[in-house]
Enzyme design. Structure first.
Site, PDB file in Angstrom:
ATOM      1  N   ARG A 117      40.538  30.538  57.103  1.00 56.59           N
ATOM      2  CA  ARG A 117      41.425  31.700  57.024  1.00 56.59           C
ATOM      3  C   ARG A 117      42.620  31.578  57.956  1.00 56.59           C
ATOM      4  O   ARG A 117      43.628  32.241  57.771  1.00 56.59           O
ATOM      5  CB  ARG A 117      40.679  32.965  57.465  1.00 56.59           C
ATOM      6  CG  ARG A 117      39.620  33.455  56.514  1.00 56.59           C
ATOM      7  CD  ARG A 117      39.059  34.777  57.045  1.00 56.59           C
ATOM      8  NE  ARG A 117      37.771  35.088  56.473  1.00 56.59           N
ATOM      9  CZ  ARG A 117      37.604  35.735  55.316  1.00 56.59           C
ATOM     10  NH1 ARG A 117      38.649  36.143  54.634  1.00 56.59           N
ATOM     11  NH2 ARG A 117      36.407  35.977  54.858  1.00 56.59           N
TER      12      ARG A 117
ATOM     13  N   LYS B 168      47.832  36.584  41.002  1.00 56.59           N
ATOM     14  CA  LYS B 168      47.406  35.617  39.983  1.00 56.59           C
ATOM     15  C   LYS B 168      47.378  36.343  38.653  1.00 56.59           C
ATOM     16  O   LYS B 168      46.302  36.696  38.148  1.00 56.59           O
ATOM     17  CB  LYS B 168      45.983  35.159  40.309  1.00 56.59           C
ATOM     18  CG  LYS B 168      45.861  33.789  40.887  1.00 56.59           C
ATOM     19  CD  LYS B 168      44.395  33.391  40.908  1.00 56.59           C
ATOM     20  CE  LYS B 168      44.138  32.335  41.952  1.00 56.59           C
ATOM     21  NZ  LYS B 168      42.715  31.980  42.029  1.00 56.59           N
TER      22      LYS B 168
ATOM     23  N   VAL C 165      42.968  28.966  45.723  1.00 59.50           N
ATOM     24  CA  VAL C 165      43.802  28.891  46.930  1.00 59.50           C
ATOM     25  C   VAL C 165      43.043  29.290  48.195  1.00 59.50           C
ATOM     26  O   VAL C 165      42.052  30.006  48.140  1.00 59.50           O
ATOM     27  CB  VAL C 165      45.068  29.760  46.801  1.00 59.50           C
ATOM     28  CG1 VAL C 165      46.018  29.194  45.770  1.00 59.50           C
ATOM     29  CG2 VAL C 165      44.715  31.218  46.471  1.00 59.50           C
TER      30      VAL C 165
ATOM     31  N   GLU D 264      46.849  44.105  50.011  1.00 58.91           N
ATOM     32  CA  GLU D 264      45.845  43.130  49.574  1.00 58.91           C
ATOM     33  C   GLU D 264      46.364  41.715  49.773  1.00 58.91           C
ATOM     34  O   GLU D 264      47.576  41.477  49.726  1.00 58.91           O
ATOM     35  CB  GLU D 264      45.594  43.326  48.072  1.00 58.91           C
ATOM     36  CG  GLU D 264      44.405  44.207  47.763  1.00 58.91           C
ATOM     37  CD  GLU D 264      43.073  43.464  47.877  1.00 58.91           C
ATOM     38  OE1 GLU D 264      42.891  42.680  48.826  1.00 58.91           O
ATOM     39  OE2 GLU D 264      42.224  43.688  47.008  1.00 58.91           O
ATOM     40  N   ASP D 265      45.466  40.790  49.979  1.00 61.48           N
ATOM     41  CA  ASP D 265      45.886  39.390  50.044  1.00 61.48           C
ATOM     42  C   ASP D 265      46.188  38.839  48.654  1.00 61.48           C
ATOM     43  O   ASP D 265      47.159  38.141  48.452  1.00 61.48           O
ATOM     44  CB  ASP D 265      44.837  38.521  50.766  1.00 61.48           C
ATOM     45  CG  ASP D 265      43.432  38.699  50.208  1.00 61.48           C
ATOM     46  OD1 ASP D 265      43.215  39.617  49.398  1.00 61.48           O
ATOM     47  OD2 ASP D 265      42.546  37.911  50.586  1.00 61.48           O
TER      48      ASP D 265
ATOM     49  N   GLY E 193      40.043  39.566  53.724  1.00 59.02           N
ATOM     50  CA  GLY E 193      41.138  38.671  53.351  1.00 59.02           C
ATOM     51  C   GLY E 193      42.523  39.185  53.709  1.00 59.02           C
ATOM     52  O   GLY E 193      43.423  38.416  53.998  1.00 59.02           O
TER      53      GLY E 193
ATOM     54  N   ASP F  91      43.646  39.339  41.504  1.00 55.12           N
ATOM     55  CA  ASP F  91      43.145  38.307  40.603  1.00 55.12           C
ATOM     56  C   ASP F  91      42.785  38.997  39.277  1.00 55.12           C
ATOM     57  O   ASP F  91      43.679  39.402  38.533  1.00 55.12           O
ATOM     58  CB  ASP F  91      41.921  37.712  41.326  1.00 55.12           C
ATOM     59  CG  ASP F  91      41.452  36.397  40.765  1.00 55.12           C
ATOM     60  OD1 ASP F  91      41.082  36.384  39.592  1.00 55.12           O
ATOM     61  OD2 ASP F  91      41.442  35.401  41.504  1.00 55.12           O
TER      62      ASP F  91
END
Lengths: 185, 185
Positions: free
Chosen positions: B168, B134, B156, B102-103, B46, B106
């Site tokens: 992606r 998030k 998302v 990191e993308d 990601g 969470d």
């Protein structure tokens, strides 16, 4: 770390030329695979920048996977031929259209090995897209389906391609004068 | 594959906003890491697109390395507790200044595990740069040093983040309407 201006020989492909060509390749690949799905296999680490930019120009459905390989020989100057798979694909490629994306093809040894490995898994199709092709260095014949640029036999860096792990972030591809280059201790 | 427009709830962050913010983050990093020995670590897959764009704005000397992790057992949409390291770093990070890129953060479970793991190797410093945060989903506290955007607890995709491995390559971050989304067969 040395400033690249100290050892740059010349800019071989500038930012604009890369952008234009990557967009063209993206369009070409999208046409070739129209109506089909595609798995993009990025060879780490050099192919990363090219892959990220190329996929943004794909208009067909596609997924992404990565492989990390290293040679059992010594470094980039001489490839022994045998390839160690550090990270294998997460995806089972049987029956899939696979496009291998590489930054550069040189002797062709690594690429030939990977293609051989992947073929045994019986993908529906298997093609190769490279940004740079150093044709004169070829030792093993490999069929490359999409080529960004043919380049002379020079030591190159930038746009994902490193010298001793540095300079990957540069937006152009340049050749290095290795007599002037000093490795960071 | 479904066209993303069929299940697009909203565009959360458009391309221009993303690119502007990424440049700002890189400038912050450039200021903070002047004269240091920076290593950027990307967690596959990601984080790739974010990393490539971020890196192009980083002008302090830096190297790049990758890790691939997967969770034991749990599916793609849950983060279980235990993390399996499928690709370890090539670089010895002892005494290096490391940023984990990191993308999205969470639950924080995976990244907390990775940070703890990296910390045992005694880097000089270890920070986290995430494009999306998030916060509402956090289960394990994680200190984030460079944050692109705080986002609400919505599903998302785009800009490196996938939906069942697809989408992606979209240049923006969007929210899925899960009632309309049909996973590929």
């Amino acid at each position: 770390m040395q400033d690249y201006h100290d050892f740059i020989d010349e800019v071989l492909v500038d930012e604009k030329a890369i952008e234009t060509r990557v967009a063209e390749l993206g369009a070409q690949i999208s046409r070739a695979y129209a109506g089909q799905e595609l798995l993009i296999v990025c060879l780490l680490r050099g192919g990363l920048t090219f892959t990220a930019d190329l996929t943004r120009h794909l208009t067909i459905p596609h997924t992404l996977d990565c492989m990390s390989l290293s040679s059992y020989g010594v470094g980039r100057y001489a490839s022994s031929g045998n390839v160690r798979v550090n990270l294998d694909l997460m995806t089972n490629i049987e029956g899939l259209n696979v496009l291998l994306v590489e930054d550069i093809v040189d002797s062709g040894r690594t690429l030939a090995h990977v293609l051989h490995i992947l073929k045994t898994r019986e993908p529906k199709s298997l093609q190769v897209c490279v940004l740079l092709d150093k044709k004169y260095r070829r030792e093993v014949p490999v069929e490359v389906d999409y080529v960004g640029f043919d380049i002379p036999d020079k030591y190159v860096f930038g746009y994902g391609i490193d010298i001793d792990e540095h300079y990957r972030h540069l937006r152009f591809i340049a050749s290095a004068d290795m007599k002037k280059y000093k490795k960071t201790p | 594959m479904q066209d993303y427009k069929d299940f697009l709830a909203e565009i959360l962050i458009d391309e221009q906003t993303l690119q502007t913010r990424i440049k700002e983050l890189a400038e912050e990093i450039n200021r903070d890491y002047k004269g240091k020995d920076l290593l950027l670590i990307c967690i596959l897959r990601g984080g790739i697109v974010f990393l490539v764009d971020l890196m192009r704005h980083i002008n302090v000397p830096h190297q790049l390395d990758f890790m691939a992790v997967s969770s034991y057992g749990a599916g793609a949409r849950q983060s279980g507790g235990s993390v399996r390291l499928s690709l370890d770093l090539k670089t010895d990070i002892r005494s290096k200044d490391v940023i984990l890129v990191e993308d999205i953060v969470d639950s924080g479970n995976t990244i907390a595990y990775v940070l703890e793991f990296l910390q045992t190797r005694q880097p000089r410093s270890l920070k986290v740069c995430t494009l999306l945060d998030k916060e509402g989903r956090r289960e394990t506290p994680v200190q984030i040093h460079y944050r692109g955007f705080r986002i609400p607890n919505k599903f998302v995709f785009g800009y490196g983040l996938d939906l069942d491995d697809y989408y992606r390559n979209l240049p923006f971050i969007a929210v899925v309407d899960l009632k309309k989304y049909q996973p590929p067969a």
